[in-house]
Scaffold this motif. Structure first.
Motif, PDB file in Angstrom:
ATOM      1  N   ASP A 253       7.762  -1.412   5.388  1.00 17.94           N
ATOM      2  CA  ASP A 253       8.038  -1.486   4.029  1.00 17.94           C
ATOM      3  C   ASP A 253       9.368  -1.009   3.550  1.00 17.94           C
ATOM      4  O   ASP A 253       9.764  -1.234   2.652  1.00 17.94           O
ATOM      5  CB  ASP A 253       6.903  -0.697   3.227  1.00 17.94           C
ATOM      6  CG  ASP A 253       5.617  -1.445   3.421  1.00 17.94           C
ATOM      7  OD1 ASP A 253       5.507  -2.646   3.596  1.00 17.94           O
ATOM      8  OD2 ASP A 253       4.474  -0.872   3.347  1.00 17.94           O
TER       9      ASP A 253
ATOM     10  N   GLN B  77       0.818  -1.306  -0.054  1.00 19.27           N
ATOM     11  CA  GLN B  77       0.038   0.002  -0.023  1.00 19.27           C
ATOM     12  C   GLN B  77       0.768   1.376   0.016  1.00 19.27           C
ATOM     13  O   GLN B  77       1.801   1.128   0.789  1.00 19.27           O
ATOM     14  CB  GLN B  77      -0.975   0.021   1.336  1.00 19.27           C
ATOM     15  CG  GLN B  77      -1.639  -1.170   1.307  1.00 19.27           C
ATOM     16  CD  GLN B  77      -2.904  -1.164   0.195  1.00 19.27           C
ATOM     17  OE1 GLN B  77      -3.444  -0.214   0.180  1.00 19.27           O
ATOM     18  NE2 GLN B  77      -3.173  -2.069  -0.355  1.00 19.27           N
ATOM     19  N   TYR B  78       0.591   2.383  -0.764  1.00 17.58           N
ATOM     20  CA  TYR B  78       1.402   3.337  -0.895  1.00 17.58           C
ATOM     21  C   TYR B  78       0.388   4.637  -1.050  1.00 17.58           C
ATOM     22  O   TYR B  78      -0.859   4.538  -1.429  1.00 17.58           O
ATOM     23  CB  TYR B  78       2.281   3.547  -1.849  1.00 17.58           C
ATOM     24  CG  TYR B  78       1.758   3.281  -3.166  1.00 17.58           C
ATOM     25  CD1 TYR B  78       1.131   4.355  -4.143  1.00 17.58           C
ATOM     26  CD2 TYR B  78       1.310   1.898  -3.924  1.00 17.58           C
ATOM     27  CE1 TYR B  78       0.763   4.246  -5.215  1.00 17.58           C
ATOM     28  CE2 TYR B  78       1.184   1.938  -5.158  1.00 17.58           C
ATOM     29  CZ  TYR B  78       0.635   2.952  -5.889  1.00 17.58           C
ATOM     30  OH  TYR B  78       0.021   3.062  -7.328  1.00 17.58           O
TER      31      TYR B  78
ATOM     32  N   THR C 172       3.091   3.024   3.021  1.00 15.68           N
ATOM     33  CA  THR C 172       2.281   3.371   4.131  1.00 15.68           C
ATOM     34  C   THR C 172       2.684   2.678   5.552  1.00 15.68           C
ATOM     35  O   THR C 172       2.322   3.185   6.664  1.00 15.68           O
ATOM     36  CB  THR C 172       0.795   3.302   3.873  1.00 15.68           C
ATOM     37  OG1 THR C 172       0.562   1.809   3.605  1.00 15.68           O
ATOM     38  CG2 THR C 172       0.313   4.142   2.867  1.00 15.68           C
TER      39      THR C 172
END
Length: 303
Positions: free
Chosen positions: A95, A2-3, A91
């Motif tokens: 990561d 997710q970003y 997010t």
């Protein structure tokens, strides 16, 4: 993975930043992709000067240096690291790893097919950039290092770094522009401070900036230690021109230049320089001076 992607309007009308954006897709290492932003100025057939920024800045840091480098005939590439600038921002803190940052910039080199590179690296730009040099020695013609290091966890990083790392983890609101302002010798204008805050609409966009201080190898069991030690083994054999250009007012990296000069053969005989009236972000304080140093270094060391 997710970003978040900073809205383009956040980057409109920034002071002295009139460069056209360029984008590449890189693997997120989880079967997805992330968008990386980079600047690409000057003639495409010229040898590239690669400018790598650090924490918590972005390619805006190089706005004073790009025009004189281009005027000297160089192609200038200035990426935004993942998590910074106009690049995508994963997010979750986990990561972001040291190895992923190296891999993401390796993908930029590969996709742009860069050769005969002159690297300028500062802060995390060196932790990533010097790894790239060691892992791609044939692609790099020269290196200029300013206010950076390649730690292996074998040596004390100093109280200034430990204080910074502690601050970065406990502060409720990560004050990006205030951090940069506090690490320069010049007082930054409101417009400049606004530009450094532009990539981060709120705290959810800052996970990469929060995590970077924790990724610096500070102990011998850090996961990046082996790769950094291996990189040093290459750098200890590096015969191509290597110049240190540190500032006179950076408590975090002071002294690292003497280690490089001692261990890297390519440093021998080079006119290593101390940039006066420069803080940690010497590109901000003395960008034009630094660009002149790089131009002269390239001219004095033709490939």
């Amino acid at each position: 993975m997710q970003y978040l992607r900073t809205p383009d309007q956040r980057f409109e009308g920034l002071k002295d930043y009139t460069f056209n954006p360029h984008y590449l897709q890189v693997s997120d290492t989880e079967d997805g992709e992330l968008r990386v932003h980079y600047l690409d100025e000057g003639p495409r057939d010229a040898d590239p000067v690669l400018l790598l920024h650090g924490e918590p800045s972005w390619s805006y840091l190089y706005r004073k240096m790009i025009p004189p480098l281009v005027a000297a005939g160089h192609r200038v590439i200035a990426p935004d690291l993942v998590g910074f600038g106009r690049s995508d921002k994963p997010t979750r803190r986990e990561d972001y790893t040291y190895q992923r940052h190296v891999d993401w910039m390796q993908s930029v080199l590969d996709q742009l097919q860069l050769q005969h590179i002159t690297l300028f690296c500062q802060d995390w730009g060196g932790l990533i950039g010097l790894r790239l040099v060691a892992e791609n020695p044939a692609r790099f013609a020269r290196v200029v290092a300013g206010n950076t290091m390649l730690p292996t966890g074998d040596h004390d990083l100093g109280q200034a770094f430990l204080d910074w790392r502690d601050f970065s983890q406990r502060v409720d609101t990560f004050p990006v522009s205030t951090i940069i302002d506090g690490a320069t010798t010049t007082a930054l204008s409101a417009e400049t401070l606004h530009a450094y805050d532009a990539p981060f609409p709120d705290e959810t966009y800052k996970e990469g900036a929060r995590q970077f201080p924790m990724l610096v190898p500070a102990t011998v069991d850090d996961p990046a230690c082996a790769q950094n030690r291996a990189a040093w083994e290459v750098l200890k054999q590096w015969q191509k021109p290597f110049l240190t250009s540190f500032s006179d007012s950076d408590p975090v990296t002071a002294g690292a230049e003497t280690v490089m000069q001692k261990l890297i053969p390519g440093c021998e005989g080079q006119p290593h320089i101390t940039i006066e009236n420069g803080g940690h972000f010497l590109q901000e304080d003395q960008g034009e001076v630094l660009a002149d140093v790089i131009n002269r270094f390239i001219a004095d060391n033709p490939r």
